[in-house]
Design a protein around this motif. Structure first.
Motif, PDB file in Angstrom:
ATOM      1  N   GLU A 191      52.761  44.030  40.067  1.00 33.93           N
ATOM      2  CA  GLU A 191      51.749  44.185  39.018  1.00 33.93           C
ATOM      3  C   GLU A 191      50.603  43.190  39.137  1.00 33.93           C
ATOM      4  O   GLU A 191      49.587  43.341  38.466  1.00 33.93           O
ATOM      5  N   ARG A 192      50.760  42.184  39.972  1.00 28.38           N
ATOM      6  CA  ARG A 192      49.701  41.173  40.069  1.00 28.38           C
ATOM      7  C   ARG A 192      49.643  40.634  41.499  1.00 28.38           C
ATOM      8  O   ARG A 192      50.679  40.373  42.110  1.00 28.38           O
ATOM      9  N   VAL A 193      48.426  40.491  42.006  1.00 25.08           N
ATOM     10  CA  VAL A 193      48.190  39.879  43.311  1.00 25.08           C
ATOM     11  C   VAL A 193      47.276  38.683  43.113  1.00 25.08           C
ATOM     12  O   VAL A 193      46.152  38.824  42.621  1.00 25.08           O
ATOM     13  N   SER A 194      47.775  37.501  43.459  1.00 23.21           N
ATOM     14  CA  SER A 194      46.975  36.277  43.354  1.00 23.21           C
ATOM     15  C   SER A 194      46.459  35.900  44.737  1.00 23.21           C
ATOM     16  O   SER A 194      47.178  36.020  45.734  1.00 23.21           O
ATOM     17  N   ILE A 195      45.215  35.453  44.789  1.00 23.40           N
ATOM     18  CA  ILE A 195      44.646  34.990  46.050  1.00 23.40           C
ATOM     19  C   ILE A 195      44.204  33.548  45.877  1.00 23.40           C
ATOM     20  O   ILE A 195      43.642  33.168  44.853  1.00 23.40           O
ATOM     21  N   ARG A 196      44.498  32.751  46.888  1.00 25.56           N
ATOM     22  CA  ARG A 196      44.179  31.323  46.837  1.00 25.56           C
ATOM     23  C   ARG A 196      43.499  30.909  48.127  1.00 25.56           C
ATOM     24  O   ARG A 196      43.769  31.445  49.195  1.00 25.56           O
ATOM     25  N   GLY A 197      42.638  29.914  48.028  1.00 30.93           N
ATOM     26  CA  GLY A 197      41.933  29.402  49.199  1.00 30.93           C
ATOM     27  C   GLY A 197      40.543  28.937  48.817  1.00 30.93           C
ATOM     28  O   GLY A 197      40.110  29.081  47.673  1.00 30.93           O
ATOM     29  N   GLU A 198      39.865  28.355  49.785  1.00 30.08           N
ATOM     30  CA  GLU A 198      38.480  27.932  49.605  1.00 30.08           C
ATOM     31  C   GLU A 198      37.622  28.716  50.591  1.00 30.08           C
ATOM     32  O   GLU A 198      37.892  28.717  51.787  1.00 30.08           O
ATOM     33  N   TRP A 199      36.596  29.407  50.053  1.00 28.70           N
ATOM     34  CA  TRP A 199      35.803  30.309  50.875  1.00 28.70           C
ATOM     35  C   TRP A 199      34.324  30.008  50.706  1.00 28.70           C
ATOM     36  O   TRP A 199      33.844  29.762  49.608  1.00 28.70           O
ATOM     37  N   GLU A 200      33.634  30.046  51.821  1.00 29.61           N
ATOM     38  CA  GLU A 200      32.189  29.819  51.826  1.00 29.61           C
ATOM     39  C   GLU A 200      31.412  31.116  51.963  1.00 29.61           C
ATOM     40  O   GLU A 200      30.331  31.271  51.406  1.00 29.61           O
ATOM     41  N   TYR A 201      31.987  32.067  52.698  1.00 30.78           N
ATOM     42  CA  TYR A 201      31.241  33.277  53.032  1.00 30.78           C
ATOM     43  C   TYR A 201      31.720  34.511  52.274  1.00 30.78           C
ATOM     44  O   TYR A 201      30.957  35.456  52.088  1.00 30.78           O
ATOM     45  N   VAL A 202      32.974  34.551  51.883  1.00 35.22           N
ATOM     46  CA  VAL A 202      33.509  35.716  51.178  1.00 35.22           C
ATOM     47  C   VAL A 202      33.747  35.359  49.711  1.00 35.22           C
ATOM     48  O   VAL A 202      33.864  34.180  49.357  1.00 35.22           O
ATOM     49  N   SER A 203      33.819  36.390  48.866  1.00 37.79           N
ATOM     50  CA  SER A 203      34.061  36.177  47.436  1.00 37.79           C
ATOM     51  C   SER A 203      35.458  36.657  47.065  1.00 37.79           C
ATOM     52  O   SER A 203      36.075  37.455  47.776  1.00 37.79           O
ATOM     53  N   ALA A 204      35.948  36.176  45.928  1.00 36.92           N
ATOM     54  CA  ALA A 204      37.255  36.610  45.443  1.00 36.92           C
ATOM     55  C   ALA A 204      37.260  38.109  45.163  1.00 36.92           C
ATOM     56  O   ALA A 204      38.255  38.799  45.425  1.00 36.92           O
ATOM     57  N   ASP A 205      36.164  38.637  44.650  1.00 35.83           N
ATOM     58  CA  ASP A 205      36.088  40.074  44.359  1.00 35.83           C
ATOM     59  C   ASP A 205      36.214  40.899  45.639  1.00 35.83           C
ATOM     60  O   ASP A 205      36.907  41.926  45.665  1.00 35.83           O
ATOM     61  N   TYR A 206      35.533  40.469  46.699  1.00 39.46           N
ATOM     62  CA  TYR A 206      35.636  41.174  47.973  1.00 39.46           C
ATOM     63  C   TYR A 206      37.077  41.160  48.475  1.00 39.46           C
ATOM     64  O   TYR A 206      37.607  42.199  48.906  1.00 39.46           O
ATOM     65  N   LEU A 207      37.744  40.006  48.405  1.00 38.94           N
ATOM     66  CA  LEU A 207      39.111  39.898  48.912  1.00 38.94           C
ATOM     67  C   LEU A 207      40.073  40.750  48.090  1.00 38.94           C
ATOM     68  O   LEU A 207      40.951  41.421  48.642  1.00 38.94           O
ATOM     69  N   ARG A 208      39.923  40.739  46.770  1.00 36.96           N
ATOM     70  CA  ARG A 208      40.798  41.573  45.936  1.00 36.96           C
ATOM     71  C   ARG A 208      40.615  43.050  46.268  1.00 36.96           C
ATOM     72  O   ARG A 208      41.586  43.811  46.360  1.00 36.96           O
ATOM     73  N   THR A 209      39.375  43.458  46.452  1.00 35.49           N
ATOM     74  CA  THR A 209      39.102  44.861  46.776  1.00 35.49           C
ATOM     75  C   THR A 209      39.734  45.261  48.100  1.00 35.49           C
ATOM     76  O   THR A 209      40.266  46.373  48.238  1.00 35.49           O
ATOM     77  N   GLN A 210      39.710  44.369  49.079  1.00 31.76           N
ATOM     78  CA  GLN A 210      40.258  44.673  50.391  1.00 31.76           C
ATOM     79  C   GLN A 210      41.783  44.625  50.417  1.00 31.76           C
ATOM     80  O   GLN A 210      42.427  45.395  51.151  1.00 31.76           O
ATOM     81  N   LEU A 211      42.375  43.744  49.618  1.00 33.41           N
ATOM     82  CA  LEU A 211      43.822  43.539  49.672  1.00 33.41           C
ATOM     83  C   LEU A 211      44.593  44.463  48.739  1.00 33.41           C
ATOM     84  O   LEU A 211      45.759  44.780  49.008  1.00 33.41           O
ATOM     85  N   ALA A 212      43.972  44.890  47.654  1.00 35.08           N
ATOM     86  CA  ALA A 212      44.687  45.701  46.662  1.00 35.08           C
ATOM     87  C   ALA A 212      45.321  46.958  47.267  1.00 35.08           C
ATOM     88  O   ALA A 212      46.481  47.276  46.947  1.00 35.08           O
ATOM     89  N   PRO A 213      44.628  47.715  48.139  1.00 33.52           N
ATOM     90  CA  PRO A 213      45.258  48.920  48.689  1.00 33.52           C
ATOM     91  C   PRO A 213      46.516  48.643  49.515  1.00 33.52           C
ATOM     92  O   PRO A 213      47.341  49.542  49.694  1.00 33.52           O
ATOM     93  N   LEU A 214      46.684  47.427  49.999  1.00 31.67           N
ATOM     94  CA  LEU A 214      47.836  47.109  50.837  1.00 31.67           C
ATOM     95  C   LEU A 214      49.136  47.063  50.046  1.00 31.67           C
ATOM     96  O   LEU A 214      50.219  47.216  50.620  1.00 31.67           O
ATOM     97  N   VAL A 215      49.047  46.849  48.734  1.00 31.09           N
ATOM     98  CA  VAL A 215      50.264  46.682  47.932  1.00 31.09           C
ATOM     99  C   VAL A 215      50.410  47.762  46.870  1.00 31.09           C
ATOM    100  O   VAL A 215      51.269  47.656  46.000  1.00 31.09           O
ATOM    101  N   VAL A 216      49.614  48.801  46.957  1.00 25.11           N
ATOM    102  CA  VAL A 216      49.599  49.798  45.882  1.00 25.11           C
ATOM    103  C   VAL A 216      50.953  50.477  45.723  1.00 25.11           C
ATOM    104  O   VAL A 216      51.356  50.817  44.604  1.00 25.11           O
ATOM    105  N   ASP A 217      51.697  50.686  46.808  1.00 28.95           N
ATOM    106  CA  ASP A 217      53.006  51.341  46.725  1.00 28.95           C
ATOM    107  C   ASP A 217      54.162  50.380  46.970  1.00 28.95           C
ATOM    108  O   ASP A 217      55.314  50.813  47.095  1.00 28.95           O
ATOM    109  N   ALA A 218      53.877  49.089  47.061  1.00 29.74           N
ATOM    110  CA  ALA A 218      54.920  48.112  47.380  1.00 29.74           C
ATOM    111  C   ALA A 218      55.687  47.695  46.128  1.00 29.74           C
ATOM    112  O   ALA A 218      55.174  47.766  45.005  1.00 29.74           O
ATOM    113  N   THR A 219      56.939  47.286  46.325  1.00 27.61           N
ATOM    114  CA  THR A 219      57.744  46.715  45.241  1.00 27.61           C
ATOM    115  C   THR A 219      58.090  45.280  45.601  1.00 27.61           C
ATOM    116  O   THR A 219      58.062  44.879  46.765  1.00 27.61           O
ATOM    117  N   TRP A 220      58.455  44.515  44.575  1.00 27.88           N
ATOM    118  CA  TRP A 220      58.496  43.056  44.703  1.00 27.88           C
ATOM    119  C   TRP A 220      59.491  42.559  45.756  1.00 27.88           C
ATOM    120  O   TRP A 220      59.169  41.705  46.563  1.00 27.88           O
TER     121      TRP A 220
END
Length: 237
Positions: free
Chosen positions: A33-62
């Motif tokens: 139900e929740r995906v947390s992202i951590r790190g320090e980024w200069e070129y990418v944004s948290a919104d971009y990373l969430r958008t790219q990573l969300a489809p990877l876990v859409v059917d996954a279970t914990w």
């Protein structure tokens, strides 16, 4: 009889424990139900990373999620250089992300990291001010290494190396100060660069803005073409 009853009791206990273990597994293995992202980024944004990573876990279970496979898929996301994934109670995954560090553009559609490895930058825009490199497939490390060596050479002449090209047949050409092109060719690079340095310090530096290209592929001297004029040859002294 007693021995038979004892074995029967053990079997029933094992079945109960197995059923309980399966029930516990099913209770724990809930949808993510929740995906947390951590790190320090200069070129990418948290919104971009969430958008790219969300489809990877859409059917996954914990509990069933294969973290190794998820990591491999996440590394295919543009701009990611390192990915570490862990589970967080009760239904979250934590992605620790390290972004790529771009040092050059590569063949228009890619960027290079410091190791000379290409990565796609779309849909983000590449940073401004990067040198523009190009070459055949598999040559990015060689071209980046030669760029660093040439950059030091031209800095001694107060020149900025802005483009470097390795042609399919092995010839090199480069651009200085976003202006004049230099045809270096396939061989005798050190001799030809020394000839260019001598000509530049002797007479060409004051005419740099007027130069269209410099051809070093001559046994002696260099050929210079001016903007709007024909080519002439500067002979070695």
């Amino acid at each position: 009889m007693k021995k038979r009853n004892a074995w029967l009791g053990i079997l029933l206990l094992a079945l109960l424990m197995g059923a309980g273990g399966r029930a516990l597994w099913l209770w724990l293995d809930r949808p993510i139900e929740r995906v947390s992202i951590r790190g320090e980024w200069e070129y990418v944004s948290a919104d971009y990373l969430r958008t790219q990573l969300a489809p990877l876990v859409v059917d996954a279970t914990w509990l069933s999620a294969d973290l190794g496979e998820l990591r491999d898929r996440a590394l295919q996301v543009g701009w990611l250089n390192e990915v570490r994934i862990s589970r967080e109670w009760p239904n979250a995954l934590v992605f620790e992300l390290v972004e790529q560090q771009p040092v050059a553009r590569w063949n228009d559609d890619f960027l290079l990291n410091p190791e000379g490895e290409p990565f796609a930058f779309a849909p983000l825009s590449p940073p401004a001010g990067l040198p523009d490199l190009a070459g055949p497939a598999g040559s990015s490390e060689e071209v980046l290494d030669y760029y660093h060596r040439l950059k030091l050479h031209f800095e001694q002449l107060s020149l900025n190396l802005t483009q470097l090209r390795l042609e399919p047949r092995g010839a090199w050409r480069l651009q200085l100060n976003d202006g004049a092109w230099v045809m270096l060719g396939r061989r005798q690079h050190e001799v030809r660069l020394a000839r260019l340095s001598a000509s530049w310090q002797r007479e060409l530096s004051s005419l740099g803005d007027q130069i269209r290209y410099i051809d070093l592929r001559y046994p002696n001297g260099v050929a210079v073409a001016w903007h709007g004029e024909s080519e002439f040859t500067v002979q070695d002294e």
